[in-house]
Design a protein around this motif. Sequence first.
Motif, PDB file in Angstrom:
ATOM      1  N   LEU A  75     -41.671  28.490  12.106  1.00 37.55           N
ATOM      2  CA  LEU A  75     -42.010  28.050  10.754  1.00 37.55           C
ATOM      3  C   LEU A  75     -43.310  28.665  10.268  1.00 37.55           C
ATOM      4  N   LEU A  76     -44.284  28.812  11.141  1.00 37.61           N
ATOM      5  CA  LEU A  76     -45.591  29.319  10.755  1.00 37.61           C
ATOM      6  C   LEU A  76     -45.871  30.709  11.313  1.00 37.61           C
ATOM      7  N   GLU A  77     -44.806  31.451  11.599  1.00 38.09           N
ATOM      8  CA  GLU A  77     -44.936  32.843  11.990  1.00 38.09           C
ATOM      9  C   GLU A  77     -44.530  33.709  10.804  1.00 38.09           C
ATOM     10  N   PRO A  78     -45.418  34.516  10.271  1.00 38.96           N
ATOM     11  CA  PRO A  78     -45.123  35.218   9.014  1.00 38.96           C
ATOM     12  C   PRO A  78     -43.924  36.153   9.082  1.00 38.96           C
ATOM     13  N   ASP A  79     -43.618  36.714  10.250  1.00 37.72           N
ATOM     14  CA  ASP A  79     -42.535  37.690  10.347  1.00 37.72           C
ATOM     15  C   ASP A  79     -41.301  37.137  11.056  1.00 37.72           C
ATOM     16  N   SER A  80     -41.036  35.858  10.904  1.00 39.09           N
ATOM     17  CA  SER A  80     -39.928  35.215  11.621  1.00 39.09           C
ATOM     18  C   SER A  80     -38.657  35.102  10.800  1.00 39.09           C
ATOM     19  N   ALA A  81     -38.612  35.708   9.602  1.00 38.02           N
ATOM     20  CA  ALA A  81     -37.441  35.560   8.734  1.00 38.02           C
ATOM     21  C   ALA A  81     -36.198  36.152   9.383  1.00 38.02           C
ATOM     22  N   LEU A  82     -35.062  35.437   9.247  1.00 35.53           N
ATOM     23  CA  LEU A  82     -33.778  35.854   9.790  1.00 35.53           C
ATOM     24  C   LEU A  82     -32.866  36.309   8.656  1.00 35.53           C
ATOM     25  N   PRO A  83     -31.862  37.128   8.967  1.00 38.54           N
ATOM     26  CA  PRO A  83     -30.911  37.527   7.922  1.00 38.54           C
ATOM     27  C   PRO A  83     -30.167  36.317   7.373  1.00 38.54           C
ATOM     28  N   GLY A  84     -29.742  36.431   6.139  1.00 36.45           N
ATOM     29  CA  GLY A  84     -28.969  35.360   5.519  1.00 36.45           C
ATOM     30  C   GLY A  84     -29.852  34.249   5.006  1.00 36.45           C
ATOM     31  N   ARG A 141     -36.320  27.440  -9.561  1.00 32.22           N
ATOM     32  CA  ARG A 141     -35.086  28.172  -9.348  1.00 32.22           C
ATOM     33  C   ARG A 141     -35.272  29.212  -8.246  1.00 32.22           C
ATOM     34  N   LEU A 142     -34.176  29.552  -7.596  1.00 34.43           N
ATOM     35  CA  LEU A 142     -34.172  30.556  -6.539  1.00 34.43           C
ATOM     36  C   LEU A 142     -33.426  31.786  -7.033  1.00 34.43           C
ATOM     37  N   LEU A 143     -34.048  32.939  -6.882  1.00 32.09           N
ATOM     38  CA  LEU A 143     -33.469  34.189  -7.368  1.00 32.09           C
ATOM     39  C   LEU A 143     -33.320  35.178  -6.220  1.00 32.09           C
ATOM     40  N   GLU A 144     -32.213  35.912  -6.234  1.00 31.58           N
ATOM     41  CA  GLU A 144     -31.926  36.872  -5.180  1.00 31.58           C
ATOM     42  C   GLU A 144     -32.968  37.978  -5.161  1.00 31.58           C
ATOM     43  N   GLU A 145     -33.314  38.422  -3.944  1.00 36.35           N
ATOM     44  CA  GLU A 145     -34.218  39.550  -3.796  1.00 36.35           C
ATOM     45  C   GLU A 145     -33.811  40.441  -2.626  1.00 36.35           C
ATOM     46  N   HIS A 146     -33.499  39.844  -1.476  1.00 33.68           N
ATOM     47  CA  HIS A 146     -33.313  40.617  -0.254  1.00 33.68           C
ATOM     48  C   HIS A 146     -32.483  39.773   0.694  1.00 33.68           C
ATOM     49  N   ASN A 147     -31.820  40.420   1.650  1.00 35.31           N
ATOM     50  CA  ASN A 147     -31.019  39.673   2.620  1.00 35.31           C
ATOM     51  C   ASN A 147     -31.847  38.678   3.409  1.00 35.31           C
ATOM     52  N   ARG A 148     -33.144  38.948   3.579  1.00 28.35           N
ATOM     53  CA  ARG A 148     -33.994  38.073   4.375  1.00 28.35           C
ATOM     54  C   ARG A 148     -34.844  37.117   3.538  1.00 28.35           C
ATOM     55  N   TRP A 149     -34.819  37.233   2.231  1.00 28.11           N
ATOM     56  CA  TRP A 149     -35.575  36.275   1.431  1.00 28.11           C
ATOM     57  C   TRP A 149     -35.074  36.204  -0.001  1.00 28.11           C
ATOM     58  N   MET A 150     -35.337  35.063  -0.614  1.00 29.86           N
ATOM     59  CA  MET A 150     -35.141  34.843  -2.040  1.00 29.86           C
ATOM     60  C   MET A 150     -36.502  34.494  -2.632  1.00 29.86           C
TER      61      MET A 150
END
Length: 209
Positions: A75-84, A141-150
Amino acid sequence: MRSFLSLLPPALAAFLLPSCASSGGAEERLIPTWRALATEDDRRRLREWRDAWTEALDEARAAGHSAEIAAEGALLEPDSALPGSALPSGDYRCRTIKLGSRGDDGLAFVAYPAFRCRVTPGADGLLHLAKVGGSQRPVGRLLEEHNRWMIFLGTLQLGDERSALSYGRDRERNLAGRLERVGEQRWRIAFPFPHFESLLDVLELVPAS
Protein backbone atom coordinates in the motif's frame (compact mmCIF):
# COMPACT_ATOMS: atom_id res chain seq x y z
CA MET A 1 -25.17 12.69 -6.83
CA ARG A 2 -24.76 15.38 -9.41
CA SER A 3 -23.94 14.48 -13.01
CA PHE A 4 -20.40 14.61 -14.27
CA LEU A 5 -21.23 17.49 -16.63
CA SER A 6 -22.34 19.60 -13.66
CA LEU A 7 -18.78 19.42 -12.31
CA LEU A 8 -17.34 21.04 -15.42
CA PRO A 9 -17.08 24.65 -16.61
CA PRO A 10 -20.10 25.49 -18.80
CA ALA A 11 -18.09 25.74 -22.01
CA LEU A 12 -16.47 22.35 -21.53
CA ALA A 13 -19.75 20.76 -20.44
CA ALA A 14 -21.41 21.95 -23.63
CA PHE A 15 -18.55 20.52 -25.68
CA LEU A 16 -18.97 17.14 -24.01
CA LEU A 17 -22.71 16.81 -24.59
CA PRO A 18 -23.58 13.69 -26.62
CA SER A 19 -23.81 14.17 -30.36
CA CYS A 20 -25.47 12.14 -33.09
CA ALA A 21 -23.45 10.08 -35.53
CA SER A 22 -23.83 10.95 -39.19
CA SER A 23 -24.67 7.33 -40.03
CA GLY A 24 -27.92 6.08 -38.60
CA GLY A 25 -28.32 8.90 -36.07
CA ALA A 26 -27.00 6.72 -33.22
CA GLU A 27 -25.97 8.64 -30.15
CA GLU A 28 -22.24 8.85 -29.58
CA ARG A 29 -20.68 9.52 -26.21
CA LEU A 30 -17.40 11.35 -26.02
CA ILE A 31 -15.36 10.19 -23.03
CA PRO A 32 -12.98 13.00 -22.07
CA THR A 33 -9.36 12.50 -21.14
CA TRP A 34 -8.22 13.56 -17.69
CA ARG A 35 -5.78 16.03 -19.22
CA ALA A 36 -8.65 17.83 -20.92
CA LEU A 37 -10.46 18.22 -17.60
CA ALA A 38 -7.69 18.73 -15.04
CA THR A 39 -6.63 22.17 -13.93
CA GLU A 40 -3.05 23.26 -14.58
CA ASP A 41 -2.33 22.95 -10.86
CA ASP A 42 -3.60 19.37 -10.76
CA ARG A 43 -1.68 18.38 -13.87
CA ARG A 44 1.45 19.67 -12.12
CA ARG A 45 0.69 17.75 -8.93
CA LEU A 46 0.15 14.55 -10.86
CA ARG A 47 3.44 15.02 -12.73
CA GLU A 48 5.19 15.34 -9.37
CA TRP A 49 3.70 12.18 -7.86
CA ARG A 50 7.07 10.51 -7.29
CA ASP A 51 8.47 13.60 -5.56
CA ALA A 52 5.48 13.52 -3.22
CA TRP A 53 6.05 9.84 -2.37
CA THR A 54 9.77 10.38 -1.74
CA GLU A 55 9.38 13.47 0.44
CA ALA A 56 6.44 12.06 2.40
CA LEU A 57 8.03 8.68 3.13
CA ASP A 58 11.37 10.22 4.06
CA GLU A 59 9.72 12.57 6.53
CA ALA A 60 7.52 9.87 8.06
CA ARG A 61 10.46 7.50 8.51
CA ALA A 62 12.64 10.25 9.99
CA ALA A 63 9.84 10.89 12.51
CA GLY A 64 9.99 7.27 13.68
CA HIS A 65 7.20 5.64 11.65
CA SER A 66 9.22 3.07 9.70
CA ALA A 67 7.45 0.15 11.37
CA GLU A 68 3.98 1.47 10.57
CA ILE A 69 4.98 2.07 6.95
CA ALA A 70 6.45 -1.43 6.59
CA ALA A 71 3.32 -2.97 8.12
CA GLU A 72 1.19 -1.57 5.29
CA GLY A 73 3.20 -3.51 2.70
CA ALA A 74 2.47 -2.72 -0.93
CA LEU A 75 0.00 0.00 0.00
CA LEU A 76 2.80 2.43 0.84
CA GLU A 77 5.32 1.29 -1.75
CA PRO A 78 5.32 3.80 -4.62
CA ASP A 79 6.15 1.25 -7.34
CA SER A 80 3.83 -1.57 -6.27
CA ALA A 81 1.10 -1.01 -8.90
CA LEU A 82 -0.19 -4.19 -10.58
CA PRO A 83 -1.74 -4.57 -14.04
CA GLY A 84 -5.49 -4.17 -14.26
CA SER A 85 -6.30 -1.02 -12.32
CA ALA A 86 -10.04 -0.93 -13.10
CA LEU A 87 -12.11 -0.64 -9.93
CA PRO A 88 -15.31 -2.74 -9.94
CA SER A 89 -18.55 -1.04 -8.94
CA GLY A 90 -19.73 -1.63 -5.40
CA ASP A 91 -19.19 -0.68 -1.78
CA TYR A 92 -15.70 -0.49 -0.28
CA ARG A 93 -14.05 0.00 3.06
CA CYS A 94 -11.73 2.93 2.56
CA ARG A 95 -9.27 4.47 4.95
CA THR A 96 -6.87 7.36 4.58
CA ILE A 97 -3.21 7.46 5.56
CA LYS A 98 -1.53 10.87 5.61
CA LEU A 99 2.23 11.00 5.14
CA GLY A 100 4.49 13.98 5.72
CA SER A 101 3.41 17.37 6.97
CA ARG A 102 2.92 20.78 5.39
CA GLY A 103 3.89 22.52 8.64
CA ASP A 104 6.53 22.17 11.34
CA ASP A 105 3.94 21.25 13.97
CA GLY A 106 2.06 18.67 11.87
CA LEU A 107 2.09 14.89 12.21
CA ALA A 108 4.25 12.94 9.77
CA PHE A 109 2.07 9.80 9.85
CA VAL A 110 -1.64 9.53 10.55
CA ALA A 111 -3.80 6.47 9.80
CA TYR A 112 -7.55 7.00 10.06
CA PRO A 113 -10.18 4.31 10.62
CA ALA A 114 -12.05 2.91 7.66
CA PHE A 115 -15.24 4.45 6.32
CA ARG A 116 -17.53 3.40 3.50
CA CYS A 117 -16.92 4.36 -0.10
CA ARG A 118 -19.11 3.64 -3.09
CA VAL A 119 -18.15 3.19 -6.74
CA THR A 120 -20.93 3.47 -9.30
CA PRO A 121 -21.05 3.68 -13.10
CA GLY A 122 -22.28 7.08 -14.27
CA ALA A 123 -24.47 7.98 -17.20
CA ASP A 124 -21.46 9.89 -18.51
CA GLY A 125 -19.59 6.61 -19.10
CA LEU A 126 -17.21 7.19 -16.19
CA LEU A 127 -16.91 5.58 -12.77
CA HIS A 128 -18.04 7.78 -9.86
CA LEU A 129 -16.37 7.38 -6.49
CA ALA A 130 -17.62 8.93 -3.26
CA LYS A 131 -16.55 8.46 0.33
CA VAL A 132 -19.77 8.19 2.31
CA GLY A 133 -18.62 8.87 5.89
CA GLY A 134 -16.08 10.94 7.71
CA SER A 135 -15.31 14.63 7.97
CA GLN A 136 -13.24 14.74 4.74
CA ARG A 137 -14.95 13.00 1.82
CA PRO A 138 -13.41 12.72 -1.66
CA VAL A 139 -16.07 12.84 -4.38
CA GLY A 140 -15.14 12.54 -8.04
CA ARG A 141 -14.64 10.57 -11.23
CA LEU A 142 -12.13 8.00 -12.48
CA LEU A 143 -10.67 8.39 -15.96
CA GLU A 144 -8.66 5.90 -17.99
CA GLU A 145 -4.95 6.54 -18.37
CA HIS A 146 -2.87 3.35 -18.31
CA ASN A 147 -3.19 -0.38 -17.66
CA ARG A 148 -1.59 0.16 -14.24
CA TRP A 149 -3.43 3.30 -13.17
CA MET A 150 -6.45 5.53 -13.59
CA ILE A 151 -6.75 9.20 -12.70
CA PHE A 152 -9.15 10.48 -10.05
CA LEU A 153 -10.37 14.07 -10.39
CA GLY A 154 -12.78 15.44 -7.84
CA THR A 155 -13.29 17.65 -4.85
CA LEU A 156 -13.18 17.39 -1.08
CA GLN A 157 -16.52 17.54 0.70
CA LEU A 158 -16.20 18.66 4.31
CA GLY A 159 -18.13 18.29 7.56
CA ASP A 160 -21.90 18.51 7.21
CA GLU A 161 -21.91 19.81 3.64
CA ARG A 162 -24.75 18.20 1.72
CA SER A 163 -23.14 18.42 -1.72
CA ALA A 164 -19.67 18.70 -3.19
CA LEU A 165 -18.29 21.76 -4.89
CA SER A 166 -17.84 21.60 -8.65
CA TYR A 167 -14.38 20.52 -9.68
CA GLY A 168 -12.25 23.53 -10.57
CA ARG A 169 -14.33 25.99 -8.57
CA ASP A 170 -12.08 26.03 -5.48
CA ARG A 171 -8.39 25.26 -5.98
CA GLU A 172 -7.98 24.28 -2.32
CA ARG A 173 -10.73 21.67 -2.58
CA ASN A 174 -9.62 20.13 -5.90
CA LEU A 175 -8.36 16.55 -5.66
CA ALA A 176 -6.15 14.75 -8.17
CA GLY A 177 -4.78 11.27 -7.63
CA ARG A 178 -3.62 8.02 -9.19
CA LEU A 179 -5.76 4.92 -8.69
CA GLU A 180 -3.69 1.73 -8.67
CA ARG A 181 -4.30 -1.89 -7.77
CA VAL A 182 -1.77 -3.11 -5.21
CA GLY A 183 -3.21 -6.52 -4.30
CA GLU A 184 -5.73 -9.18 -5.31
CA GLN A 185 -8.59 -7.12 -3.85
CA ARG A 186 -6.78 -3.98 -2.76
CA TRP A 187 -6.59 -0.60 -4.46
CA ARG A 188 -5.27 2.80 -3.52
CA ILE A 189 -5.58 6.37 -4.66
CA ALA A 190 -2.43 8.37 -4.00
CA PHE A 191 -3.01 12.13 -3.83
CA PRO A 192 0.31 13.98 -4.30
CA PHE A 193 0.78 17.27 -2.48
CA PRO A 194 -2.79 17.79 -1.19
CA HIS A 195 -3.62 21.35 -0.19
CA PHE A 196 -4.30 20.41 3.45
CA GLU A 197 -2.08 18.97 6.19
CA SER A 198 0.12 16.39 4.45
CA LEU A 199 2.54 15.81 1.59
CA LEU A 200 0.77 12.67 0.38
CA ASP A 201 -2.62 11.16 1.12
CA VAL A 202 -3.19 7.47 0.38
CA LEU A 203 -6.78 6.24 0.25
CA GLU A 204 -6.96 2.45 0.55
CA LEU A 205 -9.97 0.67 -0.92
CA VAL A 206 -10.95 -2.94 -0.27
CA PRO A 207 -14.35 -4.50 -1.05
CA ALA A 208 -16.82 -4.20 1.80
CA SER A 209 -17.82 -7.86 1.53
